[in-house]
Design an enzyme around this catalytic site. Structure first.
Site, PDB file in Angstrom:
ATOM      1  N   GLU A 151     -55.436 -18.076   4.913  1.00 19.26           N
ATOM      2  CA  GLU A 151     -54.641 -17.933   3.694  1.00 19.26           C
ATOM      3  C   GLU A 151     -54.263 -19.322   3.207  1.00 19.26           C
ATOM      4  O   GLU A 151     -53.635 -20.093   3.935  1.00 19.26           O
ATOM      5  CB  GLU A 151     -53.378 -17.115   3.978  1.00 19.26           C
ATOM      6  CG  GLU A 151     -52.534 -16.890   2.726  1.00 19.26           C
ATOM      7  CD  GLU A 151     -51.141 -16.399   3.037  1.00 19.26           C
ATOM      8  OE1 GLU A 151     -50.597 -15.651   2.207  1.00 19.26           O
ATOM      9  OE2 GLU A 151     -50.584 -16.763   4.092  1.00 19.26           O
TER      10      GLU A 151
ATOM     11  N   ASP B 176     -52.252 -17.222   8.649  1.00 18.52           N
ATOM     12  CA  ASP B 176     -51.190 -17.270   7.648  1.00 18.52           C
ATOM     13  C   ASP B 176     -50.933 -18.702   7.179  1.00 18.52           C
ATOM     14  O   ASP B 176     -50.790 -19.611   8.003  1.00 18.52           O
ATOM     15  CB  ASP B 176     -49.923 -16.680   8.270  1.00 18.52           C
ATOM     16  CG  ASP B 176     -48.804 -16.505   7.281  1.00 18.52           C
ATOM     17  OD1 ASP B 176     -48.992 -15.741   6.312  1.00 18.52           O
ATOM     18  OD2 ASP B 176     -47.733 -17.116   7.475  1.00 18.52           O
TER      19      ASP B 176
ATOM     20  N   ASP C 207     -53.421 -11.274  13.052  1.00 21.58           N
ATOM     21  CA  ASP C 207     -52.789 -12.251  12.173  1.00 21.58           C
ATOM     22  C   ASP C 207     -52.294 -13.423  13.025  1.00 21.58           C
ATOM     23  O   ASP C 207     -51.538 -13.220  13.978  1.00 21.58           O
ATOM     24  CB  ASP C 207     -51.603 -11.604  11.448  1.00 21.58           C
ATOM     25  CG  ASP C 207     -51.501 -12.046  10.000  1.00 21.58           C
ATOM     26  OD1 ASP C 207     -51.614 -13.266   9.759  1.00 21.58           O
ATOM     27  OD2 ASP C 207     -51.306 -11.193   9.116  1.00 21.58           O
TER      28      ASP C 207
ATOM     29  N   HIS D 178     -50.321  -7.321   1.499  1.00 20.40           N
ATOM     30  CA  HIS D 178     -48.899  -7.070   1.762  1.00 20.40           C
ATOM     31  C   HIS D 178     -47.974  -7.983   0.964  1.00 20.40           C
ATOM     32  O   HIS D 178     -46.768  -7.737   0.906  1.00 20.40           O
ATOM     33  CB  HIS D 178     -48.624  -7.257   3.254  1.00 20.40           C
ATOM     34  CG  HIS D 178     -48.876  -8.660   3.714  1.00 20.40           C
ATOM     35  ND1 HIS D 178     -50.143  -9.201   3.784  1.00 20.40           N
ATOM     36  CD2 HIS D 178     -48.036  -9.648   4.103  1.00 20.40           C
ATOM     37  CE1 HIS D 178     -50.060 -10.453   4.193  1.00 20.40           C
ATOM     38  NE2 HIS D 178     -48.789 -10.761   4.399  1.00 20.40           N
ATOM     39  N   ASP D 179     -48.520  -9.035   0.353  1.00 18.96           N
ATOM     40  CA  ASP D 179     -47.715  -9.982  -0.428  1.00 18.96           C
ATOM     41  C   ASP D 179     -47.898  -9.820  -1.929  1.00 18.96           C
ATOM     42  O   ASP D 179     -47.354 -10.605  -2.705  1.00 18.96           O
ATOM     43  CB  ASP D 179     -48.088 -11.425  -0.052  1.00 18.96           C
ATOM     44  CG  ASP D 179     -47.462 -11.871   1.252  1.00 18.96           C
ATOM     45  OD1 ASP D 179     -46.423 -11.304   1.631  1.00 18.96           O
ATOM     46  OD2 ASP D 179     -48.017 -12.783   1.891  1.00 18.96           O
TER      47      ASP D 179
END
Length: 555
Positions: free
Chosen positions: A254, A199, A98, A330-331
């Site tokens: 993302e 991210d 990440d 995870h979100d």
């Protein structure tokens, strides 16, 4: 067109804190991941994506990085990481890290230096602005509540943080910042990792002049004001030129609020930026009609809207870019609860149905830990049960401070959509602490772990796990699944999601019943050459039983 290895891949996302504890401190770690590599190999995935494992004060579960070249001690050491990478590759798998470079932690040495004065080496590494009439430089709100600006007396200025105050935004206008990021990327790529998930990468280019949001009462970051800024293409092109083009790796960015047209410019098959993006259109459905409440709602997603969102991306990127395919991460809450039905009577079939619907589309599928078990939401009933910064802050701001919604209603919203639904420890078996740890885990287990766990699904040949295994194998074996064009069927149908894929004279027909009712649909499936996969043992032709999903091929 040359096909890339990542177009043939299925990716498994690991939330390290919650995956497997190996040293009995209640926290998942790198050696825990090593222990479970045979399980992941059995599932059939090709790539593992790790949520952040770097040194961090954990204000936002690792998305606030204090040192990009050190491992969080709770997860292990750099030697442990090197061993993990070696073992991942030995199992024939690849590893994604990440990359969080829109912001750092306020504990990062760059920020610690930057906040001291206006004339040091790191003074311009962050977004500093003078007060305006004694107040914040503009009216932006942060993603986790409150102002997006925090005042630092040492500098007499405010710094921008689109997320928590402990996550100051980097100033990408500064060439030194970009070069520092390139060096971080090279550090990991030279170790041999196989790519990055980036991210909120479409927030790195801020709008010129940082203008006020049109509506100061709402969160402006994904309303076209901050996302997809004027220099984003330039920055991503430079990243590719300076770093990515020198390695055989994959990248996924993302990108909240990005549209397909934006994604094509960032990920075009002949462009030189990223390979694919995570789009948010389908997971952002059913926001609250009261804009002040943002995403917090408990309304079921309407199937025609879901189909419109997914079909839009399938058609727009075909032959021009490449889709990422996901329900969970995870979100996001657990997909079987959000998009289907987590009632024990239907959960397994519904989870298989969702998997089939998504995996038969064009793109690279992502599986989030526990999705292959058919895990559902936790359904917490007290704010004290939550760990997630976003959820706790939202409750405090909307219920206690602004009194926009009452407590019981907000708890229903959180139970439906909080990020904590996805972050409970992975249930490996029905024993003590679900086989995650010998001691109490850092976060409460999903109470369903006695029934829903890895040991149980591996012993059940009709489980969600083996269905996902078949879906992944189908992708590996079929160019029709990987590369076929997309043709939606009956977009206004509120009960059934059906579509066709076409490639080199063959057609794939995918039919999914999103309801608990038996319905009838005739898409000429009786003329098919073969039923490829189904979540029922038999085929009733035009009859679709509750949450039935089936795939046919026409040669």
């Amino acid at each position: 067109m040359t096909h890339k290895w990542w177009q043939n891949a299925a990716i498994y996302q690991i939330y390290p804190q919650s995956f497997q504890d190996s040293n009995n401190d209640g926290i998942g770690d790198l050696h825990g991941i090593i222990k479970r590599l045979p399980y992941l190999k059995k599932l059939g995935v090709d790539v593992l994506w790790l949520n952040p494992i770097y040194q961090s004060p954990l204000k936002d579960n690792g998305y606030d990085i204090a040192d990009y070249e050190k491992i969080l001690p709770e997860y292990g050491t750099m030697t442990d990481f090197d061993e993990l990478l070696k073992e991942v590759h030995a199992h024939g798998l690849k590893l994604l890290m990440d990359l969080v470079v829109n912001h750092t932690s306020d504990q990062h040495r760059w920020f610690q230096e930057s906040k001291q004065s206006k004339d040091n080496k790191y003074a311009d590494y962050y977004m500093w602005r003078d007060p305006v009439d004694g107040h914040e430089p503009n009216n932006w709100h942060a993603a986790f509540g409150g102002s997006a600006w925090t005042y630092v007396p040492e500098r007499g200025q405010y710094y921008l943080h689109l997320f928590a105050p402990g996550q100051p935004d980097l100033n990408w206008e500064n060439p030194a910042v970009r070069e520092s990021v390139w060096n971080i990327m090279r550090f990991w790529l030279d170790k041999g990792i196989d790519g990055f998930r980036m991210d909120v990468i479409n927030l790195i280019s801020k709008p010129e002049g940082l203008p006020d949001a049109p509506d100061p009462g709402t969160y402006p970051l994904t309303e076209g004001l901050v996302a997809d800024g004027p220099k984003l293409n330039d920055y991503l092109h430079e990243m590719n030129d300076k770093v990515l083009s020198h390695y055989d790796v994959m990248t996924v960015g993302e990108m909240p609020s990005s549209k397909p047209e934006d994604a094509i410019s960032y990920t075009g098959l002949d462009s030189h930026e990223l390979n694919m993006v995570f789009q948010f259109q389908h997971v952002a459905l059913e926001p609250n009609p009261d804009k002040r409440l943002g995403k917090w709602n408990d309304q079921p997603v309407k199937l025609p809207e879901l189909k419109t969102a997914l079909s839009r991306w399938q058609k727009a990127l075909d032959g021009k870019g490449w889709n990422s395919l996901y329900w969970n991460n995870h979100d996001q809450p657990r997909a079987v609860s959000r998009f289907a039905n987590d009632d024990p009577k239907y959960r397994v079939r519904a989870a298989k149905m969702l998997g089939t619907t998504l995996h038969m589309m064009q793109g690279t599928p992502f599986v989030f830990e526990g999705e292959e078990l058919g895990m559902a939401n936790v359904h917490y009933t007290s704010i004290d049960q939550y760990e997630d910064l976003e959820s706790i802050n939202a409750y405090r701001e909307l219920v206690e401070e602004k009194k926009l919604v009452d407590g019981p209603t907000m708890l229903k919203y959180l139970a439906n959509i909080s990020r904590d639904n996805a972050r409970t420890p992975m249930p490996w078996d029905s024993g003590k602490n679900a086989g995650f740890s010998d001691v109490k885990p850092w976060f409460a287990l999903n109470p369903t772990y006695k029934e829903i766990n890895a040991k149980a699904v591996l012993e059940d040949k009709d489980s969600v796990f083996y269905h996902y295994q078949k879906l992944i194998q189908l992708r590996h074996d079929s160019d029709l699944v990987k590369f076929g064009t997309y043709d939606e069927i009956d977009p206004d149908d509120a009960e059934v999601f059906a579509y066709r894929r076409h490639y080199q004279g063959k057609t794939l027909l995918v039919i999914s019943n999103f309801t608990a009712n038996t319905v009838t649909r005739d898409y000429d499936q009786g003329k098919a050459d073969k039923l490829v996969i189904s979540n029922y043992d038999d085929d009733q032709g035009t009859e679709l039983r509750p949450y039935e999903s089936k795939v046919y091929v026409f040669n």
